[in-house]
Motif scaffolding. Structure first.
Motif, PDB file in Angstrom:
ATOM      1  N   UNK A   1       0.820  -1.207   0.000  1.00  0.00           N
ATOM      2  CA  UNK A   1       0.000   0.000   0.000  1.00  0.00           C
ATOM      3  C   UNK A   1       0.859   1.265   0.000  1.00  0.00           C
ATOM      4  N   UNK A   2       1.802   1.289  -0.912  1.00  0.00           N
ATOM      5  CA  UNK A   2       2.679   2.443  -1.069  1.00  0.00           C
ATOM      6  C   UNK A   2       1.985   3.432  -1.988  1.00  0.00           C
ATOM      7  N   UNK A   3       1.861   4.665  -1.549  1.00  0.00           N
ATOM      8  CA  UNK A   3       1.240   5.686  -2.370  1.00  0.00           C
ATOM      9  C   UNK A   3       2.269   6.222  -3.360  1.00  0.00           C
ATOM     10  N   UNK A   4       1.772   6.638  -4.501  1.00  0.00           N
ATOM     11  CA  UNK A   4       2.650   7.196  -5.513  1.00  0.00           C
ATOM     12  C   UNK A   4       3.108   8.576  -5.063  1.00  0.00           C
ATOM     13  N   UNK A   5       4.319   8.946  -5.417  1.00  0.00           N
ATOM     14  CA  UNK A   5       4.864  10.220  -4.952  1.00  0.00           C
ATOM     15  C   UNK A   5       4.558  11.369  -5.896  1.00  0.00           C
ATOM     16  N   UNK A   6       3.889  11.098  -6.999  1.00  0.00           N
ATOM     17  CA  UNK A   6       3.632  12.145  -7.983  1.00  0.00           C
ATOM     18  C   UNK A   6       2.730  13.240  -7.432  1.00  0.00           C
ATOM     19  N   UNK A   7       1.733  12.888  -6.656  1.00  0.00           N
ATOM     20  CA  UNK A   7       0.781  13.864  -6.150  1.00  0.00           C
ATOM     21  C   UNK A   7       1.005  14.253  -4.698  1.00  0.00           C
ATOM     22  N   UNK A   8       2.057  13.772  -4.067  1.00  0.00           N
ATOM     23  CA  UNK A   8       2.286  14.069  -2.662  1.00  0.00           C
ATOM     24  C   UNK A   8       3.377  15.115  -2.512  1.00  0.00           C
ATOM     25  N   UNK A   9       3.472  15.646  -1.316  1.00  0.00           N
ATOM     26  CA  UNK A   9       4.483  16.648  -1.024  1.00  0.00           C
ATOM     27  C   UNK A   9       5.825  15.982  -0.811  1.00  0.00           C
ATOM     28  N   UNK A  10       6.890  16.737  -0.989  1.00  0.00           N
ATOM     29  CA  UNK A  10       8.250  16.221  -0.845  1.00  0.00           C
ATOM     30  C   UNK A  10       8.569  15.975   0.619  1.00  0.00           C
ATOM     31  N   UNK A  11       9.194  14.854   0.890  1.00  0.00           N
ATOM     32  CA  UNK A  11       9.744  14.601   2.212  1.00  0.00           C
ATOM     33  C   UNK A  11      10.965  13.706   2.049  1.00  0.00           C
ATOM     34  N   UNK A  12      11.852  13.770   3.013  1.00  0.00           N
ATOM     35  CA  UNK A  12      13.093  13.013   2.936  1.00  0.00           C
ATOM     36  C   UNK A  12      12.840  11.510   3.018  1.00  0.00           C
ATOM     37  N   UNK A  13      11.874  11.112   3.836  1.00  0.00           N
ATOM     38  CA  UNK A  13      11.600   9.676   3.966  1.00  0.00           C
ATOM     39  C   UNK A  13      11.048   9.097   2.668  1.00  0.00           C
ATOM     40  N   UNK A  14      10.175   9.832   1.987  1.00  0.00           N
ATOM     41  CA  UNK A  14       9.645   9.357   0.715  1.00  0.00           C
ATOM     42  C   UNK A  14      10.733   9.309  -0.352  1.00  0.00           C
ATOM     43  N   UNK A  15      11.625  10.277  -0.332  1.00  0.00           N
ATOM     44  CA  UNK A  15      12.725  10.279  -1.295  1.00  0.00           C
ATOM     45  C   UNK A  15      13.659   9.101  -1.053  1.00  0.00           C
ATOM     46  N   UNK A  16      13.947   8.804   0.217  1.00  0.00           N
ATOM     47  CA  UNK A  16      14.803   7.659   0.525  1.00  0.00           C
ATOM     48  C   UNK A  16      14.126   6.354   0.129  1.00  0.00           C
ATOM     49  N   UNK A  17      12.815   6.259   0.353  1.00  0.00           N
ATOM     50  CA  UNK A  17      12.078   5.056  -0.033  1.00  0.00           C
ATOM     51  C   UNK A  17      12.090   4.864  -1.547  1.00  0.00           C
ATOM     52  N   UNK A  18      11.862   5.932  -2.297  1.00  0.00           N
ATOM     53  CA  UNK A  18      11.879   5.847  -3.759  1.00  0.00           C
ATOM     54  C   UNK A  18      13.285   5.501  -4.257  1.00  0.00           C
TER      55      UNK A  18
END
Length: 129
Positions: free
Chosen positions: A91-108
């Protein structure tokens, strides 16, 4: 508009991957063009449109590199299927429509490395057969 940007990025990467990087650094092959195929799928999700563009780009890359039909497209489709199932299962949300965060960037970044490794290992097995 995003399709035009992806196409321009793909053309630039093919130019770099095929002409500039081998001429300056002596690379026989690099993961740059494979990275351009997988990262938009991770970023925007595996929609029909992104998969269609990825297939188009993989066919163009195959024809310019002189590879057999399906050498890049089949591993690409398998990797997209694995990405889709992983995103649905975890259930990972796509990062295209979300705000930037360091944790999401590290996950991607981590997921990009894992899926590029999966894609390249399948690609290398297909070439060795």
């Amino acid at each position: 508009m995003i399709e035009i940007k992806l196409f321009i990025i793909f053309v630039v990467v093919l130019f770099l991957d095929g002409l500039v990087l081998p001429a300056f650094f002596g690379f026989t092959s690099s993961f740059l063009s494979l990275l351009v195929l997988i990262v938009p799928i991770l970023y925007m999700g595996s929609t029909r449109q992104s998969v269609a563009y990825g297939l188009l780009f993989s066919f163009i890359s195959e024809s310019l590199r002189g590879l057999n039909f399906g050498d890049i497209a089949i591993p690409f489709l398998f990797t997209v299927t694995v990405i889709y199932l992983t995103q649905r299962f975890l259930e990972i949300k796509y990062t295209y429509d979300t705000r930037f965060s360091l944790s999401k960037s590290a996950l991607i970044a981590f997921m990009s490395v894992v899926f590029i490794y999966v894609f390249s290992s399948i690609f290398k097995q297909g070439i060795n057969l």
